[in-house]
Design a protein around this motif. Structure first.
Motif, PDB file in Angstrom:
ATOM      1  N   ASP A 321      32.659  43.861  30.547  1.00 50.90           N
ATOM      2  CA  ASP A 321      33.605  43.654  29.445  1.00 50.90           C
ATOM      3  C   ASP A 321      34.687  44.728  29.385  1.00 50.90           C
ATOM      4  OD1 ASP A 321      31.868  45.673  28.767  1.00 50.90           O
ATOM      5  OD2 ASP A 321      31.613  45.029  26.679  1.00 50.90           O
ATOM      6  N   LYS A 322      34.847  45.488  30.483  1.00 48.85           N
ATOM      7  CA  LYS A 322      35.882  46.510  30.495  1.00 48.85           C
ATOM      8  C   LYS A 322      36.650  46.455  31.809  1.00 48.85           C
ATOM      9  CE  LYS A 322      32.975  49.769  27.982  1.00 48.85           C
ATOM     10  NZ  LYS A 322      31.759  48.944  28.103  1.00 48.85           N
ATOM     11  N   MET A 323      37.813  47.079  31.825  1.00 50.82           N
ATOM     12  CA  MET A 323      38.522  47.221  33.090  1.00 50.82           C
ATOM     13  C   MET A 323      37.964  48.434  33.845  1.00 50.82           C
ATOM     14  SD  MET A 323      42.594  47.660  33.904  1.00 50.82           S
ATOM     15  CE  MET A 323      42.836  49.386  33.514  1.00 50.82           C
ATOM     16  N   LYS A 324      37.866  49.544  33.122  1.00 45.88           N
ATOM     17  CA  LYS A 324      37.385  50.769  33.766  1.00 45.88           C
ATOM     18  C   LYS A 324      35.906  50.651  34.099  1.00 45.88           C
ATOM     19  CE  LYS A 324      40.643  53.741  31.412  1.00 45.88           C
ATOM     20  NZ  LYS A 324      40.820  54.400  30.125  1.00 45.88           N
ATOM     21  N   GLY A 325      35.588  51.064  35.291  1.00 40.55           N
ATOM     22  CA  GLY A 325      34.186  51.053  35.701  1.00 40.55           C
ATOM     23  C   GLY A 325      33.662  49.675  36.036  1.00 40.55           C
ATOM     24  N   ASN A 326      34.533  48.694  36.066  1.00 40.63           N
ATOM     25  CA  ASN A 326      34.141  47.327  36.398  1.00 40.63           C
ATOM     26  C   ASN A 326      34.567  47.021  37.838  1.00 40.63           C
ATOM     27  OD1 ASN A 326      33.828  44.594  36.706  1.00 40.63           O
ATOM     28  ND2 ASN A 326      34.713  44.071  34.704  1.00 40.63           N
ATOM     29  N   LYS A 327      33.579  46.953  38.698  1.00 44.04           N
ATOM     30  CA  LYS A 327      33.850  46.816  40.131  1.00 44.04           C
ATOM     31  C   LYS A 327      34.636  45.562  40.496  1.00 44.04           C
ATOM     32  CE  LYS A 327      31.210  49.481  43.251  1.00 44.04           C
ATOM     33  NZ  LYS A 327      30.107  50.249  42.648  1.00 44.04           N
ATOM     34  N   ILE A 328      34.464  44.491  39.743  1.00 44.64           N
ATOM     35  CA  ILE A 328      35.135  43.250  40.119  1.00 44.64           C
ATOM     36  C   ILE A 328      36.481  43.090  39.412  1.00 44.64           C
ATOM     37  CG2 ILE A 328      32.931  42.115  40.593  1.00 44.64           C
ATOM     38  CD1 ILE A 328      33.501  40.416  38.029  1.00 44.64           C
ATOM     39  N   CYS A 329      36.878  44.091  38.662  1.00 43.34           N
ATOM     40  CA  CYS A 329      38.116  43.979  37.875  1.00 43.34           C
ATOM     41  C   CYS A 329      39.240  44.777  38.505  1.00 43.34           C
ATOM     42  CB  CYS A 329      37.860  44.486  36.454  1.00 43.34           C
ATOM     43  SG  CYS A 329      39.307  44.405  35.391  1.00 43.34           S
ATOM     44  N   LYS A 330      40.370  44.126  38.717  1.00 39.75           N
ATOM     45  CA  LYS A 330      41.552  44.819  39.216  1.00 39.75           C
ATOM     46  C   LYS A 330      42.020  45.823  38.171  1.00 39.75           C
ATOM     47  CE  LYS A 330      43.361  42.414  42.953  1.00 39.75           C
ATOM     48  NZ  LYS A 330      42.155  42.706  43.721  1.00 39.75           N
ATOM     49  N   GLN A 331      42.416  46.997  38.683  1.00 40.70           N
ATOM     50  CA  GLN A 331      42.920  48.034  37.779  1.00 40.70           C
ATOM     51  C   GLN A 331      44.427  47.845  37.644  1.00 40.70           C
ATOM     52  OE1 GLN A 331      40.479  50.225  36.348  1.00 40.70           O
ATOM     53  NE2 GLN A 331      39.266  48.599  37.317  1.00 40.70           N
ATOM     54  N   ILE A 332      44.839  47.523  36.455  1.00 36.09           N
ATOM     55  CA  ILE A 332      46.241  47.169  36.221  1.00 36.09           C
ATOM     56  C   ILE A 332      46.813  48.024  35.084  1.00 36.09           C
ATOM     57  CG2 ILE A 332      47.758  45.274  35.449  1.00 36.09           C
ATOM     58  CD1 ILE A 332      45.702  43.395  36.904  1.00 36.09           C
ATOM     59  N   PRO A 333      48.024  48.542  35.244  1.00 31.61           N
ATOM     60  CA  PRO A 333      48.594  49.444  34.225  1.00 31.61           C
ATOM     61  C   PRO A 333      49.164  48.676  33.042  1.00 31.61           C
ATOM     62  CG  PRO A 333      50.151  49.198  36.015  1.00 31.61           C
ATOM     63  CD  PRO A 333      48.948  48.394  36.396  1.00 31.61           C
ATOM     64  N   TRP A 334      48.295  48.082  32.273  1.00 30.10           N
ATOM     65  CA  TRP A 334      48.756  47.284  31.136  1.00 30.10           C
ATOM     66  C   TRP A 334      49.534  48.139  30.151  1.00 30.10           C
ATOM     67  CZ3 TRP A 334      48.223  42.449  32.385  1.00 30.10           C
ATOM     68  CH2 TRP A 334      47.128  42.026  33.142  1.00 30.10           C
ATOM     69  N   ASN A 335      50.432  47.484  29.432  1.00 27.17           N
ATOM     70  CA  ASN A 335      51.183  48.167  28.382  1.00 27.17           C
ATOM     71  C   ASN A 335      50.347  48.283  27.122  1.00 27.17           C
ATOM     72  OD1 ASN A 335      53.431  48.383  29.948  1.00 27.17           O
ATOM     73  ND2 ASN A 335      54.483  46.624  29.030  1.00 27.17           N
TER      74      ASN A 335
END
Length: 685
Positions: A321-335
DNA sequence: CACCCTGTTGCAATT
DNA sequence: GAATTGCAACAGGGT
């Protein structure tokens, strides 16, 4: 204790009698059964500070739905010679108290994969086993046990739906019919000193009478769920839709009588029973129609299996449920733009299709699947470039069918953070809805302010001539907002940002640190300013780069530059229109900063140049102002940390973090305060 | 020759 | 209409 002859049936989800293995096991061979539901005040009682009517954790629609489901459960238990015991408090503590005091040898509850329930279950299970109480916790919320599928796949969850389907096969229980009927339940045992209450009403929980007038069309409970299921199974088209996923345009406006997702969420309807019913229908229908007999066995309610897919991936993915520390989640610089987020959440983006959907979310607690796609795409990678976690929170609060695994999974999907990666495909907030509902009936229903807008303009009312707006009694900018972003330029900017972010993720093999994101953010803002500055089509724009330079270079010692509009700087609408074209992403305050630059407004240079150490969260840079808000430009720190000036509005009492260098600013009013002159949307002359 | 591991390639992807 | 991923199928090499 363990010598007792009673069972405790702990209800959390699974609010039903039919296909309830935990309840069945609790009833078998027990002299007494305690059917218990614990009301967690955090989940149920009003929180006046919440962003919408409801508790800290849930909007009022879902609380109401849950209460109705509990009333129905109590009724159905009574028919079998039992009743629902309702207690209030922190569920773990209450459970342990009950186990201590009551005559319980078996503790039964449905297995749940959500992290919240996992933690809660472990706590209670630990106590039970230390006290010698048997624990029975069967998987019955889902068709499959997610752990089984993950094991089959060598310890990792499948990351595509197709591979999931292959792995899953047929559920193990499907070979024999489910046990649906429970003839009786042993009586409730002695409850000792416990104050058992009835299922409370909303009023008893502390909600006002008037809080209840925004009615969702969904009534909670197992009885209603089964009634809906029965009714829907006779609808051929409806049944077919569970076999082959396809868009059902009529569902946007059609009365929500066949919706079952909220009932699956709380387990008022067993997904397994649902699956079984659909398979029975397929067997009977398909016999007479086309597919060869050998294929009949392969026809499955695919729609239901999506739920299983997300449950499985969610269970097997840490920090799902998070971006950080989530291996399957792309790290994106959201505003991070709270004003845009608020516009989205509160249905005032100025795009009627988007706003209508958000109104439906608030009023009904449910929207069509594709409608969810549209607003999720709009918030994240499509237009606003805001973090999917923010949108997830809003859905989690307001949806009646909100489900931890599915909600997070879909936000990952739609933000192109996982599962789906074609970020070039962006839902148009104008043409998508129009394709299915050319007349805009859906919009007219949920946004009555637009009900008289001609259909030619209803999806983009800001293009309607003033005479048309007047006739429709809806002036854009007054009765209904102007668009908060320009879609055409926003999608270009979003695509560019997604492209850069994807490249970075690829380069670093997914191991993108916070620092990496920060420098990408810097790169993006800088190139955005350059794009703007070099935009060829405006005279003001041509002078802009010079202005930037002249303000940075003269005093490298100064770490801050402060700008303030003069009183005579008044927007001229012709210029404004142009800005829409040039603005890569015209959003909120960011937009105002850029707009200010583009228009080459007259700027007072006299105001202070606060010099000081780099502003941190603990010791922010203080900027003085005559009024309650002002424009501030941040050139970064000294030397290497220097960056192109980034402009933003700084308001009294609202600290601001520079998106590029993370420097903190606060405003100190040294003048008369109030709004600065000559600025604001409602300027006219 | 069977078995395992790694790398390459082609294919398909819920609207 | 362009473009990214997961994954199956296949190939090659080592044991």
């Amino acid at each position: 204790m363990a010598s007792g002859s009673g069972s405790l049936m702990w209800f959390r989800k699974g609010l039903r009698i039919h296909d309830n293995p935990a309840l069945e096991y609790a009833s078998r061979g027990s002299a007494f059964v305690y059917p218990l539901f614990v009301i967690d005040p955090h989940y149920m009682e009003p929180d006046p500070n919440a962003s919408s009517l409801g508790s800290t954790r849930s909007g009022i629609n879902r609380i109401r739905f849950l209460l109705e489901s509990l009333v129905d459960l109590d009724l159905n238990l009574k028919k079998l010679g039992s009743r629902l015991l309702v207690l209030k408090g922190e569920p773990g503590e209450v459970l342990i108290r009950c186990l201590k005091e009551w005559d319980v040898k078996k503790l039964c509850f449905e297995y749940d994969t959500d992290p919240y329930y996992q933690a809660l279950s472990n706590k209670v299970k630990d106590y039970a086993s230390s006290a010698g109480i048997e624990v029975f916790s069967p998987v019955s919320h889902t068709l499959f046990n997610p752990a089984d599928i993950i094991e089959k796949n060598g310890g990792k969850p499948p990351l595509s739906y197709q591979s999931f389907l292959k792995l899953a096969g047929e559920p193990s229980w499907a070979s024999s019919p489910l046990s649906i009927d429970l003839s009786s339940i042993p009586p409730v045992g002695d409850v000792g000193s416990f104050e058992i209450s009835q299922v409370p009403t909303l009023k008893e929980l502390g909600y006002m009478e008037r809080d209840q007038d925004e009615l969702t069309p969904f009534r909670g409970g197992e009885s209603e769920a089964l009634r809906r299921l029965k009714e829907s199974l006779s609808d051929k088209e409806w049944v077919a839709n569970f076999e082959k996923p396809k868009g059902d345009p009529s569902a946007f406006t059609k009365p929500a009588t066949t919706i079952l997702s909220p009932y699956l969420k709380f387990g008022c309807l067993s997904s397994r029973y649902f699956y079984q019913c659909l398979r029975d229908v397929y067997k009977n229908v398909k016999k007479h129609t086309s597919p060869p007999v050998s294929l009949v066995g392969q026809i499955r309610p695919l729609q239901l299996l999506w739920r299983e897919f997300f449950y499985t991936v969610a269970f097997g993915t840490p920090n799902f449920d998070k971006m950080k520390g989530n291996k399957i989640c792309k790290q994106i610089p959201w505003n991070d733009d709270d004003e845009l987020l608020a516009a989205w959440r509160e249905a005032r983006t100025g795009y009627p299709w988007i706003d209508a959907i958000m109104v439906q979310l608030r009023k009904w607690g449910w929207m069509h699947h594709l409608a969810r796609h549209c607003v999720a795409c709009f918030l994240t990678r499509g237009d606003m470039f805001i973090h999917w976690e923010k949108g997830r929170d809003v859905f989690e609060r307001l949806l009646i069918d909100s489900d931890w695994a599915i909600n997070n999974g879909n936000w990952l999907w739609l933000s192109c953070s996982s599962f789906f990666y074609q970020y070039n495909r962006i839902y148009s907030p104008i043409s998508f809805g129009r394709k299915y509902d050319p007349n805009g009936n859906y919009i007219r229903h949920f946004l009555p302010v637009l009900k008289d807008m001609p259909k030619e303009y209803i999806y983009e009312p800001w293009t309607a001539p003033l005479s048309v707006q007047t006739k429709a009694k809806c002036i854009i900018g007054k009765d209904y907002p102007k668009p908060v972003v320009s879609h055409d330029s926003a999608i270009k900017e979003c695509r560019r940002k997604m492209g850069e972010a994807y490249a970075l993720n690829k380069k670093l093999n997914g191991l993108v640190s916070e620092e990496d994101l920060k420098s990408l953010r810097r790169k993006l803002v800088t190139s955005q300013l350059k794009t703007l500055a070099t935009a060829p089509c405006r005279s003001a724009a041509r002078t802009a780069p010079l202005r930037f330079q002249s303000h940075i270079s003269p005093s490298p010692a100064a770490s801050l530059l402060v700008r303030h509009f003069s009183a005579e700087s008044v927007a001229d609408t012709a210029v404004k229109k142009k800005v829409e074209d040039v603005m890569p992403i015209a959003t909120g305050h960011e937009r105002e900063e850029l707009e200010a630059e583009l228009q080459g407004k007259k700027i007072l240079e006299d105001v202070n140049f606060p010099v000081g150490p780099f502003g941190t969260k603990e010791a922010p840079a203080v900027v003085k102002s005559y009024y309650d808000k002002r424009i501030v430009g941040c050139p970064g720190g000294e030397g290497e940390d220097e960056h192109d000036v980034v402009w933003f509005w700084l308001e009294k009492g609202k600290p601001h973090e520079c998106p590029v260098c993370s420097q903190y600013f606060v405003l100190e009013v040294v003048g008369p305060g109030g709004p600065p002159d000559g600025h604001g949307d409602d300027d006219h002359h």
